[in-house]
Write an enzyme that holds these catalytic residues in place. Structure first.
Site, PDB file in Angstrom:
ATOM      1  N   ASN A 186      35.226  50.083  44.117  1.00  0.00           N
ATOM      2  CA  ASN A 186      35.862  50.583  42.896  1.00  0.00           C
ATOM      3  C   ASN A 186      35.181  49.910  41.707  1.00  0.00           C
ATOM      4  O   ASN A 186      35.408  48.738  41.445  1.00  0.00           O
ATOM      5  CB  ASN A 186      37.361  50.232  42.941  1.00  0.00           C
ATOM      6  CG  ASN A 186      38.069  50.553  41.640  1.00  0.00           C
ATOM      7  OD1 ASN A 186      37.552  51.280  40.798  1.00  0.00           O
ATOM      8  ND2 ASN A 186      39.268  50.013  41.472  1.00  0.00           N
ATOM      9  N   TRP A 187      34.330  50.684  41.025  1.00  0.00           N
ATOM     10  CA  TRP A 187      33.558  50.096  39.913  1.00  0.00           C
ATOM     11  C   TRP A 187      34.425  49.870  38.669  1.00  0.00           C
ATOM     12  O   TRP A 187      33.996  49.249  37.726  1.00  0.00           O
ATOM     13  CB  TRP A 187      32.392  51.009  39.553  1.00  0.00           C
ATOM     14  CG  TRP A 187      31.316  51.084  40.594  1.00  0.00           C
ATOM     15  CD1 TRP A 187      31.233  50.374  41.768  1.00  0.00           C
ATOM     16  CD2 TRP A 187      30.144  51.918  40.556  1.00  0.00           C
ATOM     17  NE1 TRP A 187      30.093  50.715  42.451  1.00  0.00           N
ATOM     18  CE2 TRP A 187      29.407  51.650  41.735  1.00  0.00           C
ATOM     19  CE3 TRP A 187      29.648  52.854  39.645  1.00  0.00           C
ATOM     20  CZ2 TRP A 187      28.189  52.305  42.013  1.00  0.00           C
ATOM     21  CZ3 TRP A 187      28.448  53.501  39.924  1.00  0.00           C
ATOM     22  CH2 TRP A 187      27.729  53.222  41.093  1.00  0.00           C
ATOM     23  N   LYS A 188      35.616  50.455  38.653  1.00  0.00           N
ATOM     24  CA  LYS A 188      36.508  50.378  37.489  1.00  0.00           C
ATOM     25  C   LYS A 188      35.758  50.856  36.232  1.00  0.00           C
ATOM     26  O   LYS A 188      34.905  51.726  36.338  1.00  0.00           O
ATOM     27  CB  LYS A 188      37.050  48.965  37.317  1.00  0.00           C
ATOM     28  CG  LYS A 188      37.622  48.404  38.616  1.00  0.00           C
ATOM     29  CD  LYS A 188      38.463  47.199  38.416  1.00  0.00           C
ATOM     30  CE  LYS A 188      38.886  46.649  39.780  1.00  0.00           C
ATOM     31  NZ  LYS A 188      39.916  45.642  39.714  1.00  0.00           N
ATOM     32  N   HIS A 223      46.143  53.236  41.622  1.00  0.00           N
ATOM     33  CA  HIS A 223      45.668  51.842  41.568  1.00  0.00           C
ATOM     34  C   HIS A 223      46.643  51.028  40.712  1.00  0.00           C
ATOM     35  O   HIS A 223      47.190  51.538  39.733  1.00  0.00           O
ATOM     36  CB  HIS A 223      44.260  51.798  40.978  1.00  0.00           C
ATOM     37  CG  HIS A 223      43.609  50.451  41.136  1.00  0.00           C
ATOM     38  ND1 HIS A 223      43.893  49.398  40.302  1.00  0.00           N
ATOM     39  CD2 HIS A 223      42.721  49.990  42.055  1.00  0.00           C
ATOM     40  CE1 HIS A 223      43.194  48.347  40.699  1.00  0.00           C
ATOM     41  NE2 HIS A 223      42.468  48.675  41.755  1.00  0.00           N
ATOM     42  N   GLU A 231      46.202  48.918  38.511  1.00  0.00           N
ATOM     43  CA  GLU A 231      45.875  48.856  37.080  1.00  0.00           C
ATOM     44  C   GLU A 231      46.353  50.107  36.355  1.00  0.00           C
ATOM     45  O   GLU A 231      46.730  50.045  35.188  1.00  0.00           O
ATOM     46  CB  GLU A 231      44.355  48.642  36.909  1.00  0.00           C
ATOM     47  CG  GLU A 231      43.970  47.224  37.291  1.00  0.00           C
ATOM     48  CD  GLU A 231      42.540  47.066  37.780  1.00  0.00           C
ATOM     49  OE1 GLU A 231      41.721  47.978  37.591  1.00  0.00           O
ATOM     50  OE2 GLU A 231      42.254  45.994  38.363  1.00  0.00           O
ATOM     51  N   GLU A 251      46.973  46.741  48.513  1.00  0.00           N
ATOM     52  CA  GLU A 251      46.378  45.831  47.540  1.00  0.00           C
ATOM     53  C   GLU A 251      47.465  44.997  46.869  1.00  0.00           C
ATOM     54  O   GLU A 251      48.071  45.450  45.876  1.00  0.00           O
ATOM     55  CB  GLU A 251      45.636  46.631  46.465  1.00  0.00           C
ATOM     56  CG  GLU A 251      44.491  47.454  46.990  1.00  0.00           C
ATOM     57  CD  GLU A 251      43.400  47.620  45.948  1.00  0.00           C
ATOM     58  OE1 GLU A 251      42.273  47.233  46.231  1.00  0.00           O
ATOM     59  OE2 GLU A 251      43.690  48.102  44.841  1.00  0.00           O
ATOM     60  N   GLY A 289      41.186  40.918  41.664  1.00  0.00           N
ATOM     61  CA  GLY A 289      40.365  40.335  40.598  1.00  0.00           C
ATOM     62  C   GLY A 289      40.711  38.898  40.275  1.00  0.00           C
ATOM     63  O   GLY A 289      40.289  38.374  39.244  1.00  0.00           O
ATOM     64  N   SER A 316      40.106  40.903  46.099  1.00  0.00           N
ATOM     65  CA  SER A 316      39.103  39.825  46.138  1.00  0.00           C
ATOM     66  C   SER A 316      38.374  39.730  47.482  1.00  0.00           C
ATOM     67  O   SER A 316      38.079  38.641  47.960  1.00  0.00           O
ATOM     68  CB  SER A 316      39.752  38.480  45.780  1.00  0.00           C
ATOM     69  OG  SER A 316      40.285  38.534  44.467  1.00  0.00           O
ATOM     70  N   GLY A 341      36.659  45.669  44.433  1.00  0.00           N
ATOM     71  CA  GLY A 341      36.350  45.775  43.013  1.00  0.00           C
ATOM     72  C   GLY A 341      35.105  44.978  42.684  1.00  0.00           C
ATOM     73  O   GLY A 341      33.977  45.456  42.837  1.00  0.00           O
ATOM     74  N   GLY A 342      35.306  43.750  42.269  1.00  0.00           N
ATOM     75  CA  GLY A 342      34.221  42.897  41.765  1.00  0.00           C
ATOM     76  C   GLY A 342      32.961  42.895  42.610  1.00  0.00           C
ATOM     77  O   GLY A 342      31.849  43.094  42.089  1.00  0.00           O
TER      78      GLY A 342
HETATM   79  C1  PEP Z   1      40.357  46.655  43.281  1.00  0.00           C
HETATM   80  O1  PEP Z   1      39.969  46.924  42.163  1.00  0.00           O
HETATM   81  O2  PEP Z   1      40.923  47.530  43.934  1.00  0.00           O
HETATM   82  C2  PEP Z   1      40.103  45.311  43.805  1.00  0.00           C
HETATM   83  C3  PEP Z   1      40.570  45.024  44.995  1.00  0.00           C
HETATM   84  O3  PEP Z   1      39.406  44.444  43.012  1.00  0.00           O
HETATM   85  P1  PEP Z   1      38.793  43.022  43.446  1.00  0.00           P
HETATM   86  O4  PEP Z   1      38.024  43.234  44.733  1.00  0.00           O
HETATM   87  O5  PEP Z   1      37.920  42.612  42.323  1.00  0.00           O
HETATM   88  O6  PEP Z   1      39.946  42.093  43.650  1.00  0.00           O
END
Ligand code: PEP
Length: 248
Positions: free
Chosen positions: A9-11, A94, A96, A166, A172, A212, A233-234
């Site tokens: 997920n590049w956000k 998500h 966010e 999640e 994050g 993460s 994500g990251g």
């Molecule tokens: C996400 O955006 O769904 C996520 C899990 O981010 P991260 O891996 O950065 O925690």
């Protein structure tokens, strides 16, 4: 046998040129044919990323969509528009989006149903806050999110739904759920599916963990029985890391 799925997920990251550069850096290094890799790019990059992925097995995902085909919804993108580009997956609900854009269980449900109608596989995100976990309410919260999101979703469609567990406190933050905690919740979700549908649906649905996930944690996570993949994500923004996640 469920096909493992690792989705990035590049956000709100990566311009069009940055997106293409990242795809070029990862696309020839995906070794494992037994893992489905997905990149969820921002809307503006989807078309070019689709072209850049041609000839690979990497799937394209969006990060959000509206539930109507067209209409007076300024600033929104419809499932039909995503389908025209060739999007295979769409992240829905998500945390966010729930947190910053007031997405409710009801809108998440509408999006899941519409995505399925258009042949787009929803990656349905659920998960508890830190306060909810500390109060011992994580299962109650997740159960409500799952059941509401899947209201009126037919049994035949369930194989096309991916659920991403999640925990919000792990997104994050660098904090990650232990592989046992992740597995326990994925197992809990699988049982919800079994009770709502049947044994076949329970065995078929793919459930990811997200929060993460990094190259040094993926192997242990993927060894767990009920964890079928990761939403990342990251680490999905760093070519080397994403490649090692896919090739875990
Ligand atoms: C996400 O955006 O769904 C996520 C899990 O981010 P991260 O891996 O950065 O925690």
């Amino acid at each position: 046998m469920r096909l493992p799925i690792i989705a990035g997920n590049w956000k709100m990251n990566n311009s069009i040129s940055e997106s293409i550069k990242l795809i070029e850096e990862i696309k020839n290094h995906v070794l494992d044919k037994g893992v489905e890799a997905v990149v969820c790019a921002p809307y503006t990059s989807l078309n070019e990323v689709k072209k850049a992925l041609e000839g690979t097995d990497i799937r394209l995902g969006a990060q959000n969509m509206h539930w109507e085909e067209s209409g007076a919804y300024t600033g929104e993108i419809s499932p039909a528009m995503l389908k025209e580009i060739g999007v295979d997956y769409c992240i829905v609900g998500h945390s966010e989006r729930r947190q910053y854009f007031n997405e409710s269980d009801d809108t998440v449900n509408r999006k899941v149903r519409t995505a399925l109608k258009y042949g787009i596989k929803p990656i349905l995100c659920v998960g508890e806050t830190l306060e909810e976990r500390e109060a011992g309410e994580e299962e109650k919260v997740v159960k409500k999110q799952v059941l509401k999101a899947l209201e009126d979703v037919k049994k035949d469609d369930i194989a096309d739904v991916v659920i991403a567990y999640e925990p919000i406190w792990a997104i994050g933050t660098g904090k990650t759920a232990s592989s046992d905690d992740a597995n326990n919740m994925c197992n809990f979700i699988r049982n919800i599916i079994g009770n709502k549908y049947d044994e076949a649906a329970k065995e078929r649905i793919r459930i990811q963990y997200g929060g993460s996930v990094k190259p040094n944690t993926i192997k242990e996570l993927m060894a767990k029985e009920d964890v079928d993949g990761a939403l990342v994500g990251g680490a999905s923004l760093i070519a080397e890391d994403f490649v090692s996640l896919i090739n875990y």
